[in-house]
Design an enzyme around this catalytic site. Structure first.
Site, mmCIF file in Angstrom:
data_model
loop_
_atom_site.group_PDB
_atom_site.id
_atom_site.type_symbol
_atom_site.label_atom_id
_atom_site.label_comp_id
_atom_site.label_asym_id
_atom_site.label_seq_id
_atom_site.Cartn_x
_atom_site.Cartn_y
_atom_site.Cartn_z
ATOM 1 C CG ASP A 146 31.394 49.350 28.060
ATOM 2 O OD1 ASP A 146 31.996 50.623 27.691
ATOM 3 O OD2 ASP A 146 32.743 48.293 28.134
ATOM 4 C CB THR A 147 26.856 46.875 28.135
ATOM 5 O OG1 THR A 147 26.786 46.371 29.191
ATOM 6 C CG2 THR A 147 27.615 46.301 26.916
ATOM 7 C CD GLU A 197 31.301 41.777 38.278
ATOM 8 O OE1 GLU A 197 30.254 41.855 39.026
ATOM 9 O OE2 GLU A 197 31.295 41.175 37.359
#
Length: 1206
Positions: free
Chosen positions: A30-31, A93
């Protein structure tokens, strides 16, 4: 657009050390190549040590490396994106981040093109992703449930929401600034990289301090040098500091008490910390003692005095302890048991050496960096810790020195330790010094003798000119734990290590001073300089007298010191002119040098020149034909011996600070083209008339021109000149260049104070766009100019967050202020002509209007209404200093506060969760020089204190109060916890004294005229009052025949308002009085208010705009068919408050207009109209003003007081 959401928790940790400042959790696809990579680079550029996983992830299980990185990161930033939940790795995470959050780490979510409610409610893509995960992990549904819970929890944390459309770089800047300003600002003290054995000792001292006992208690920490006294004291400070109204950890008291200037600096530091950022100048030790005593005796304080060896050091600071407020605590670290007995401390904690397993663990952490060591090193490690004798400092230095070395070098080092006498710690520490390279040894000794406590960057410049390569050497000294660099860039070393370094210098020549390389002790340096004892062996001299002293130096004292690099003189006045100084000086600092410097002195190698109160003649020092390429910094304070600042021939000059040089008239043209100049300031140079004709300063960061009253022309600006901070004050510049705009393209802060030609300045920048400006301060300015040049030009200030207009004669804040969409703080203190403040932009979080005596009531109501919206949806908690100060002294009842009191305390009951509250209070009359303090105390043992600098008569204050989640959780809250918040006032005044004015403290007692809080309590059934961002805001029907409900502060439901009619005035028409208690005129119930008033009449078509929501109504009998009012509680029925700007104006038929016979107007709104318990007559024009917040030319009550007919 970016906007913060919700409210976070405060970081706290007593002893943790972090490998990383920030850990980034993100969905790579995505990023990774867009937002995250830009974010990561921006974090690194700001010096924020950031972990990013650049490996493409494989498999479903999170790696041990990532788990370790999360645990060792101070802050974890979760970048939620559309596909985040499709990654099991990301979700693992997230779970680990939230687990670490329980141990004091911080988690901050960023919602990147995804709505927070979608994450929290697990809708949209998150719903699809979790459905897939349930299929994939159908045999481990427990894991999926943990993920779901983690998503919900994380989405409820304080963070940032980026919606498509705004510039990403600005969004990133906001996050980074928040992190730097609030979370990495150093409010907690760094304790130790490996705090082995610290917690247990800190807890033992905490029990001796016993905060639950309401007495003044002093505890001593006693132990050898290097045993860990300071480290333990810092851990204690981090654990308990938040329980006090003020706290201060004062380091190195012994060392800093050697001179009067040092004592005054300690006093200023103490005042600064206790008063939370207020800078107070101490003029003398006696004055400082009085200031501390009087400022502190109203506060419950924690003082930690580190390394005290004489009782006089404490007496010089604040006298004795008999004036401390009950509940205060003092902690003293010392090596002297007799001192503690003299001070009659309550208890003494003697720090013992580390026991064997602790010593081994600490050594292993430093020697093997936490990794498992090989078997054959085990016996060697055991031998080493025997020689260290359980002393943490020695274990740290030896372990760091041996780290990474082969076994043969370990054996050689152990052989050296065997030859050292037991207990000779200096010799133990010297082993690490002996292993340094020659240049590193010089760096170490220079710091030990001269530069401890100085800024690292400045010291690097000086040592670099000495060809010592400090950019390589200093990190190596840090790695060996011989020196440290504080978070603010200060060089520091343990005093035991400093003593060892200075002892090394002494041993160069135990009996002959001139054969030593460095002289730092005052008497030693004075002995050399008053006799003919100089030599080329001497590298540096520091002549700092403990007290001002006049001496006669040998006029040729420096003749033989050809290799002298550093000369620092302070508190010494010489009586005879020197004949020479070494040309090889790199650092020259001499305060009060009364003569011209020697004519044969040409310091081409000079790096730093600092001369205050001196008779320096610059044109003779910086001779034409010479280049001073090493010169980086020049500071001249109160030097009256020159009228021209000549060409210094210094192409690498970075800092120039010229202050109060009363005869300075002209600055040489060459200063306008210094490519390396970063900071330039001219303070109080009243005769300064001429600056360079043009400025071409490519590296400029700040430019300050303050009090230069004769300066009438500003230089032209070259396009390459950029500036971050411009401060212009007390000036009379009349000519501003058209090129001024070049200076502003990168400007972030602009301060204009008492500028006589402000209009000329602002007129010259009308075409400039302040793209990056976030702080604008104008004081003593013309309101018309400010309005026309700034307030009506929102597009010119797209990043403005702080707008401060003090003591300006502005009358109206224009409606265009709402277009400043990034504005968070508006301060208009002492604008005594200011009448109107319209509705402010949604981004606003703080408004200060102190002493705005002309501000009209509708403006105050409008602000109250807007702030109620903010705290009802909890967005007010996303800004550290949220709140307002308004020139009214009671609050309308419609302002939603669920607990109120007429005294100075209010109590309520909360459940297990308690994080923040809204505090409001008002003074009817209060003395000047009065301070407000407040405390939050719970029956479960929780306590928190805060303070504000002043209290003001007839002002209403509102602040957000953040409750430390860690402290609250540590207090073991039950299902029901009684909490009391108390607001107190303390007054300070001065009495005359033969020596200094003495500040005295007076307890004013209860001066609060009104107190209220809004809190998520359980005692009045309100639960959480926050408005979910998921609630659909529906418009109510325009049929106003609905029955309404009104809520007062305790959520008691009231009946619909009845109509009561009176014919007492003899009119043919009865005039309605609503529950007025006999007071004439139509009055609004105390729980309603001006912001919520509307009127409708039978037979008249309603023209209220469709977007006006939540119009609660009452059915009222004729002649008023309907008179309604709005309850401002936005959480009721999922509705938001009515906004004044949205109200459309309506005329009233003259034949039904109610008459108030008490004041002669057709409609009088008396005191109770707005729900105030004291009141004021608005007058008809004021009422119209309240409703008229648009450009309509039609008012409800025109000035003629004649009503219109439709």
């Amino acid at each position: 657009m970016a906007f913060p959401i919700n409210q976070g928790v405060s970081f706290s940790s007593s002893t943790c050390w972090w490998d990383y400042d920030v850990f980034l959790s993100f969905r790579g696809e995505d990023t990774r190549n867009g937002f995250t990579s830009h974010f990561y680079r921006a974090l690194c550029d700001k010096g924020i040590n950031t972990f990013i996983d650049n490996d493409l992830r494989r498999g479903e299980e999170i790696s041990l490396e990532l788990l370790k990185a999360i645990k060792s990161s101070r802050i974890s930033i979760i970048i939620f994106s559309q596909n985040y939940a499709f990654s099991a790795w990301c979700l693992d995470e997230l779970v680990e981040i939230l687990n670490c959050k329980k141990n004091g780490q911080l988690g901050l979510p960023v919602f990147y093109k995804v709505d927070p409610s979608e994450v929290r409610k697990q809708e949209g893509n998150f719903k699809v992703a979790l459905a897939e995960q349930e299929i994939k992990f159908k045999n481990n549904m427990e894991k999926v449930q943990r993920w779901k819970a983690a998503l919900k929890e994380a989405a409820s944390l304080s963070g940032w929401h980026y919606e498509d459309g705004g510039p990403e770089y600005k969004f990133i800047e906001q996050i980074i600034e928040y992190i730097l300003d609030t979370k990495l600002s150093g409010s907690h003290l760094f304790v130790a990289k490996y705090p082995i054995g610290v917690n247990s000792r800190a807890k033992a001292i905490e029990s001796l301090l016993d905060l639950k006992v309401n007495d003044v208690r002093m505890v001593g920490i006693l132990g050898l040098g290097g045993i860990g006294k300071t480290t333990i004291a810092k851990a204690v400070y981090n654990i308990i500091a938040e329980h006090f109204e003020g706290s201060c950890f004062l380091e190195n008291v012994r060392e800093n008490s050697e001179t009067n200037n040092g004592i005054m600096q300690l006093q200023e530091n103490l005042l600064f910390n206790i008063l939370r950022g207020k800078h107070l100048k101490v003029e003398s030790v006696a004055r400082g003692t009085n200031m501390i005593r009087e400022r502190l005796q109203s506060k419950r304080v924690l003082l930690i005095l580190d390394d005290v060896d004489k009782s006089e050091q404490i007496e010089n600071l604040f006298g004795n302890f008999d004036w401390f407020v009950l509940g205060s605590r003092v902690l003293i670290t010392t090596r002297d048991a007799h001192l503690l007995a003299t001070l009659k401390v309550y208890a003494t904690y003697e720090v013992k050496e580390l026991v064997e397993h602790e010593a081994l663990e600490l050594f292993n952490q430093h020697a093997f960096q936490g990794n498992k060591h090989e078997e054959d090193y085990f016996e060697l490690a055991n031998q080493v810790i025997q020689y260290a004798n359980g002393l943490p400092l020695a274990l740290k230095i030896i372990g760091s020195d041996l780290c990474g070395r082969p076994k043969s070098e370990w054996e050689s080092a152990i052989h050296q330790y065997r030859e050292i006498l037991e207990g000779d710690i200096h010799e133990v520490l010297k082993v690490s010094y002996d292993g340094l390279r020659p240049k590193e040894k010089n760096i170490f000794l220079d710091i030990a003798c001269f530069f401890k406590g100085r800024m690292k960057d400045k010291v690097v410049n000086i040592l670099d000119a000495c060809n010592l390569y400090p950019t390589f050497g200093i990190p190596n000294l840090v790695n060996k734990c011989l020196i440290a660099i504080h978070e603010n860039g200060i060089l520091w070393m343990h005093d035991l290590v400093q003593q060892m370094g200075r002892e090394i210098v002494k041993q160069e020549s135990p009996n002959i001073l001139k054969k030593r390389s460095r002289l730092w002790h005052y008497k030693d340096a004075l002995k050399v300089l008053t006799g003919c004892q100089g030599s080329d062996k001497i590298r540096g001299i520091m002549l700092h007298s403990p007290h001002p002293e006049t001496v006669q130096l040998y006029t040729e004292a420096f003749k033989k010191m050809e290799n002298l690099k550093f000369l620092m003189v302070s508190n010494v006045l010489i009586s005879e002119e020197l004949k020479n100084l070494p040309n090889g000086l790199k650092l020259l600092e001499w305060d009060q040098y009364p003569f011209s410097l020697p004519s044969n002195f040409c310091p081409q190698e000079l790096v730093v020149l600092k001369m205050s109160h001196s008779c320096i003649r610059l044109e003779k020092l910086f001779k034409q034909g010479f280049v001073f390429k090493n010169l980086k910094s020049i500071s001249l304070w109160e030097c009256s011996s020159f009228s021209i600042l000549p060409n210094l021939y210094a192409p690498n000059l970075e800092e120039m600070d010229i202050r109060a040089c009363e005869n300075l008239i002209e600055v040489h043209e060459a200063f306008g083209s210094l490519d390396k100049l970063v900071n330039c300031s001219f303070f109080d140079c009243h005769k300064l008339k001429i600056l360079p004709n043009a400025l071409r300063l490519k590296s400029l960061n700040s430019l300050v021109i303050y009090g230069c009253l004769s300066l009438e022309k500003f230089p032209n600006i070259h396009p390459e000149t950029k500036c971050n901070l411009l401060s212009y004050a007390w000036g009379n510049i009349k000519e501003w260049p058209l090129s001024l705009g070049y200076l502003f393209s990168g400007l972030t802060k602009l301060t204009l104070y008492n500028c006589q030609n402000l209009g000329d300045f602002l007129g010259s920048i009308l075409r400039c766009k302040f793209t990056n400006l976030w702080r604008l301060v104008i004081s003593v300015g013309d309101g018309n100019i400010i309005e026309s040049s700034i307030l009506t030009k929102p597009n010119f200030f797209p990043s403005l967050r702080d707008l401060i207009l003090h003591d300006c004669n502005i009358v109206t804040i224009p409606r265009s202020i709402i277009k400043f969409t990034t504005l968070q703080r508006l301060s208009v203190d002492y604008c005594k002509n200011l009448r109107e403040i319209p509705r402010l932009p949604q981004s606003i979080r703080s408004v200060e209007a102190e002493k705005c005596t002309s501000l009209d009531l509708p403006s105050s109501c409008r602000l109250l209404n807007q702030f109620q919206e903010l705290f009802m949806n909890r967005s007010i908690f996303d800004y550290d200093d949220s709140g307002f100060i308004l020139p009214i002294f009671e609050i309308p009842k419609w302002f939603k506060l669920n607990h109120q009191s007429v005294g100075n305390s209010v109590s309520f009951r909360v459940g297990r969760e308690f994080q923040n509250l809204i505090l409001c209070f008002a003074y009817r009359s209060v003395e000047t020089n009065t301070e407000t303090t407040w405390s939050v105390v719970s029956t479960n043992g929780f306590s928190e204190y805060n303070s504000r600098s002043r209290a003001l008569s007839e002002h209403l204050f509102m602040y957000t109060v953040d409750i430390s989640k860690r402290k609250w959780d540590e207090s073991n809250p039950s299902e029901q916890n009684d909490v009391t918040i108390t607001v107190e006032t303390k007054h300070y005044d001065y009495i005359k004294s033969s020596i200094d004015p003495v500040e005295i403290h007076l307890d004013l007692g209860d001066k609060i005229s009104w107190l209220g809080v809004h809190v998520d309590c359980i005692c009045c059934g309100c639960g959480s009052s926050s408005v979910s961002d998921d609630i659909d805001h529906q418009s109510f029907s325009t049929d106003l025949g609905l029955s309404s409900r009104a809520w007062i502060c305790d959520d008691t439901e009231l009946q619909p308002l009845p109509a009561v009619f009176s014919t007492s005035n003899g009119s043919d028409l009865d005039h309605g009085v609503l529950n007025s208690g006999g007071v004439s005129g139509p009055l609004i119930r105390p729980n309603s208010g001006l912001a919520g008033l509307y009127l409708g009449f039978e037979g008249y078509e309603s023209t209220f705009p469709d977007e006006v929501h939540n119009l609660d109504s009452s059915s009222i009998a004729n002649p008023f068919a309907r008179i309604g009012y709005l309850d401002s509680n936005a959480s009721i029925d999922g509705c938001s408050p009515l906004v004044l700007d949205d109200i459309e104006h309506h005329s009233l038929p003259s034949d039904v207009l109610p008459v108030d016979t008490t004041n002669g107007s057709e409609l009088g709104l008396g005191r109770q109209d707005l729900g105030f318990s004291h009141g004021f007559d608005l007058g008809s024009s004021s009422v119209a003003h309240a409703f008229d917040n648009n450009d309509s030319d039609f008012n409800l009550f025109p000035p003629s007081k004649k009503t219109r007919t439709s």
